[in-house]
Design a protein around this motif. Sequence first.
Motif, PDB file in Angstrom:
ATOM      1  N   ARG A 100       0.820  -1.208   0.000  1.00 37.28           N
ATOM      2  CA  ARG A 100       0.000   0.000   0.000  1.00 37.28           C
ATOM      3  C   ARG A 100       0.854   1.258   0.000  1.00 37.28           C
ATOM      4  N   CYS A 101       1.941   1.247   0.779  1.00 31.46           N
ATOM      5  CA  CYS A 101       2.838   2.408   0.787  1.00 31.46           C
ATOM      6  C   CYS A 101       3.451   2.620  -0.591  1.00 31.46           C
ATOM      7  N   ALA A 102       3.898   1.539  -1.221  1.00 32.95           N
ATOM      8  CA  ALA A 102       4.510   1.652  -2.544  1.00 32.95           C
ATOM      9  C   ALA A 102       3.492   2.122  -3.578  1.00 32.95           C
ATOM     10  N   ASP A 103       2.260   1.624  -3.483  1.00 33.72           N
ATOM     11  CA  ASP A 103       1.217   2.061  -4.410  1.00 33.72           C
ATOM     12  C   ASP A 103       0.933   3.556  -4.248  1.00 33.72           C
ATOM     13  N   ARG A 104       0.947   4.010  -3.003  1.00 34.05           N
ATOM     14  CA  ARG A 104       0.722   5.425  -2.763  1.00 34.05           C
ATOM     15  C   ARG A 104       1.860   6.264  -3.336  1.00 34.05           C
ATOM     16  N   ALA A 105       3.086   5.757  -3.215  1.00 34.46           N
ATOM     17  CA  ALA A 105       4.231   6.469  -3.790  1.00 34.46           C
ATOM     18  C   ALA A 105       4.070   6.611  -5.301  1.00 34.46           C
ATOM     19  N   ARG A 106       3.577   5.563  -5.942  1.00 31.56           N
ATOM     20  CA  ARG A 106       3.356   5.623  -7.391  1.00 31.56           C
ATOM     21  C   ARG A 106       2.232   6.592  -7.730  1.00 31.56           C
ATOM     22  N   THR A 107       1.135   6.519  -6.960  1.00 34.09           N
ATOM     23  CA  THR A 107      -0.012   7.392  -7.218  1.00 34.09           C
ATOM     24  C   THR A 107       0.357   8.856  -7.062  1.00 34.09           C
ATOM     25  N   GLU A 108       1.133   9.163  -6.041  1.00 28.80           N
ATOM     26  CA  GLU A 108       1.550  10.540  -5.779  1.00 28.80           C
ATOM     27  C   GLU A 108       2.712  10.974  -6.669  1.00 28.80           C
ATOM     28  N   GLU A 109       3.246  10.034  -7.435  1.00 27.93           N
ATOM     29  CA  GLU A 109       4.358  10.301  -8.342  1.00 27.93           C
ATOM     30  C   GLU A 109       5.520  10.989  -7.617  1.00 27.93           C
ATOM     31  N   VAL A 110       5.925  10.380  -6.497  1.00 30.04           N
ATOM     32  CA  VAL A 110       7.016  10.967  -5.716  1.00 30.04           C
ATOM     33  C   VAL A 110       8.328  10.868  -6.484  1.00 30.04           C
ATOM     34  N   LEU A 128       8.176  -0.107  -6.850  1.00 35.26           N
ATOM     35  CA  LEU A 128       8.952   1.104  -7.130  1.00 35.26           C
ATOM     36  C   LEU A 128       9.673   0.986  -8.468  1.00 35.26           C
ATOM     37  N   GLU A 129      10.220  -0.193  -8.749  1.00 33.20           N
ATOM     38  CA  GLU A 129      10.926  -0.382 -10.019  1.00 33.20           C
ATOM     39  C   GLU A 129       9.991  -0.169 -11.203  1.00 33.20           C
ATOM     40  N   SER A 130       8.750  -0.663 -11.089  1.00 39.19           N
ATOM     41  CA  SER A 130       7.813  -0.520 -12.204  1.00 39.19           C
ATOM     42  C   SER A 130       7.482   0.939 -12.463  1.00 39.19           C
ATOM     43  N   ALA A 131       7.598   1.785 -11.432  1.00 41.61           N
ATOM     44  CA  ALA A 131       7.314   3.216 -11.578  1.00 41.61           C
ATOM     45  C   ALA A 131       8.586   4.038 -11.764  1.00 41.61           C
ATOM     46  N   GLY A 132       9.749   3.385 -11.681  1.00 40.32           N
ATOM     47  CA  GLY A 132      11.004   4.100 -11.849  1.00 40.32           C
ATOM     48  C   GLY A 132      11.383   4.990 -10.677  1.00 40.32           C
ATOM     49  N   ILE A 133      10.867   4.697  -9.492  1.00 40.18           N
ATOM     50  CA  ILE A 133      11.096   5.543  -8.313  1.00 40.18           C
ATOM     51  C   ILE A 133      12.322   5.042  -7.553  1.00 40.18           C
ATOM     52  N   PRO A 134      13.309   5.891  -7.306  1.00 43.11           N
ATOM     53  CA  PRO A 134      14.494   5.451  -6.553  1.00 43.11           C
ATOM     54  C   PRO A 134      14.190   5.272  -5.071  1.00 43.11           C
ATOM     55  N   TYR A 135      14.874   4.307  -4.459  1.00 47.92           N
ATOM     56  CA  TYR A 135      14.752   4.025  -3.028  1.00 47.92           C
ATOM     57  C   TYR A 135      16.078   4.426  -2.403  1.00 47.92           C
ATOM     58  N   LEU A 136      16.117   5.602  -1.798  1.00 51.43           N
ATOM     59  CA  LEU A 136      17.360   6.203  -1.324  1.00 51.43           C
ATOM     60  C   LEU A 136      17.489   6.065   0.191  1.00 51.43           C
ATOM     61  N   GLY A 137      18.552   5.412   0.631  1.00 49.84           N
ATOM     62  CA  GLY A 137      18.834   5.362   2.062  1.00 49.84           C
ATOM     63  C   GLY A 137      17.848   4.537   2.848  1.00 49.84           C
ATOM     64  N   GLY A 138      17.532   3.338   2.364  1.00 43.09           N
ATOM     65  CA  GLY A 138      16.747   2.430   3.183  1.00 43.09           C
ATOM     66  C   GLY A 138      17.558   1.976   4.393  1.00 43.09           C
ATOM     67  N   THR A 369      12.028  14.976 -11.205  1.00 41.88           N
ATOM     68  CA  THR A 369      11.214  13.769 -11.329  1.00 41.88           C
ATOM     69  C   THR A 369      12.017  12.600 -10.778  1.00 41.88           C
ATOM     70  N   ALA A 370      11.370  11.459 -10.671  1.00 41.30           N
ATOM     71  CA  ALA A 370      12.092  10.265 -10.237  1.00 41.30           C
ATOM     72  C   ALA A 370      13.269   9.985 -11.163  1.00 41.30           C
ATOM     73  N   ARG A 371      13.071  10.208 -12.432  1.00 40.38           N
ATOM     74  CA  ARG A 371      14.142   9.942 -13.402  1.00 40.38           C
ATOM     75  C   ARG A 371      15.320  10.886 -13.209  1.00 40.38           C
ATOM     76  N   THR A 372      15.047  12.185 -13.022  1.00 44.60           N
ATOM     77  CA  THR A 372      16.158  13.127 -12.880  1.00 44.60           C
ATOM     78  C   THR A 372      16.883  12.942 -11.541  1.00 44.60           C
ATOM     79  N   VAL A 373      16.160  12.508 -10.501  1.00 41.48           N
ATOM     80  CA  VAL A 373      16.822  12.220  -9.231  1.00 41.48           C
ATOM     81  C   VAL A 373      17.745  11.016  -9.385  1.00 41.48           C
ATOM     82  N   ARG A 374      17.287   9.974 -10.084  1.00 42.13           N
ATOM     83  CA  ARG A 374      18.141   8.813 -10.322  1.00 42.13           C
ATOM     84  C   ARG A 374      19.398   9.226 -11.089  1.00 42.13           C
ATOM     85  N   ARG A 375      19.209  10.042 -12.114  1.00 40.95           N
ATOM     86  CA  ARG A 375      20.357  10.472 -12.914  1.00 40.95           C
ATOM     87  C   ARG A 375      21.356  11.245 -12.044  1.00 40.95           C
TER      88      ARG A 375
END
Length: 444
Positions: A100-110, A128-138, A369-375
């Motif tokens: 649910r947390c991951a789905d919310r992250a995708r919905t909110e386009e964090v 997160l991978e399917s949405a391209g969202i980086p996971y920073l500092g788990g 965006t998630a992409r520019t943060v990853r870059r």
Amino acid sequence: MTAWRSKRSARTMAALAATTGVCASLLTGCGMPPGDARADEGAVTVMTWAPEGTGATDMPGMPAMAQAYARWVNATGGVNGRTLRVLTCNDHNSSVGAARCADRARTEEVAAVVGSYSQHGRTFMTALESAGIPYLGGYGVTDEEFTSPLSYPVNGGQATLLAGSGHQLADHCERISLVRPDTVSGDQLPRLLNAGLATAGDRGPAADIRAPEDASAYTEHARRALAGVGLADDGGGVRTAGGTEGGQDGGAEGACVTAVLGGRTDTFFDSFRRLREDGPGVRIASVLGSVQQSLVDRTGGPDSQWEGAYATGWYPVSSDPRWARMKSVIREHAFGDNRIDAADPGVQTAWIAYTVLRAALEHTEGAVTARTVRRALETMPPVDTEGLTPQLSWRYDDMLAVRDHPRLVNAMVTFQQVRKGTLAPARKGFVDVRDTLETVPGGG
């Protein structure tokens, strides 16, 4: 963030405020009403999640630290003029909650999930991978945090703590029992500890004592831990025993019991203390996260059973002056939030993760965006964390390439010991356990 996304986010948050009245806890430090479109202008939205109120391993300080960090950044002009907005989520220590947390992250386009804790990496990382969202500092508690190309760990996770603990205990202990969770992630801990112990050459493997994460007492597990180091309790006190469950003949000298049970570690050692009362002394140990300064203080400080205990951590001790900036932010921007303990490694990890995020945002031009943060994370210069970690970088050449941990960039640990009721350095500086992790059978 594009204009249409900003307006949609503003409407979403305004509706949430109208129905639940909790938007203030979700929209942190904007300095304007949540429904005001101007509040979203140029905002960078990220998320921090952790379990709270579960009765097992809870990490409420991580989202609380994230919110305090955002208040501080926004009070000083944001990052390159951008407001930092932090969404928080409780994963309830369950795969359903993590999903649910991951789905919310995708919905909110964090733009990123930052400074978070969850034991359900297989669930949340796929989303997160399917949405391209980086996971920073788990927090570093799952394998996926060290294998996913979208993960950017700031510490070496449980692997470095257990391998480092083996290094530390090998210098002081001849016989060791490890009490650890009876879970999939817990199944990895014995071989990591044993790899560290093997650096001493003449140390055999620790006795492996499985235990539930949420028990209210651990008397039977304490008995098994004593038996594992060649001692036993027959109801009349602790006595020397033959080697069982990996234990060896001998007295208490050289016997050590270490427990890695998160929030239940103190519960275990309370049961352990009752069993060995008036019996021969046994050295105890743990890793940071399972033991921390607040626990030592709460159980008697210099008079607690933790006096003399060994602990392995990722970062310098909480009294180190390098934590001064974080402590100042907590004082000025946490508003007395008692979820935040500056000595909590979860809080410390969140602080370091947001320090890296800030550097990435400063390295990003144009839309965030998630992409520019990853870059940015993969191309920017190494991040200076003011000595709390080695400089952090996830460029190809910076990966340590430890087997089964291809995303590992920091294999450093610190050795600590409780002295006069305070966690103090047991060895100066960091200890690198990279070589040990490379020798772990079946991977780390």
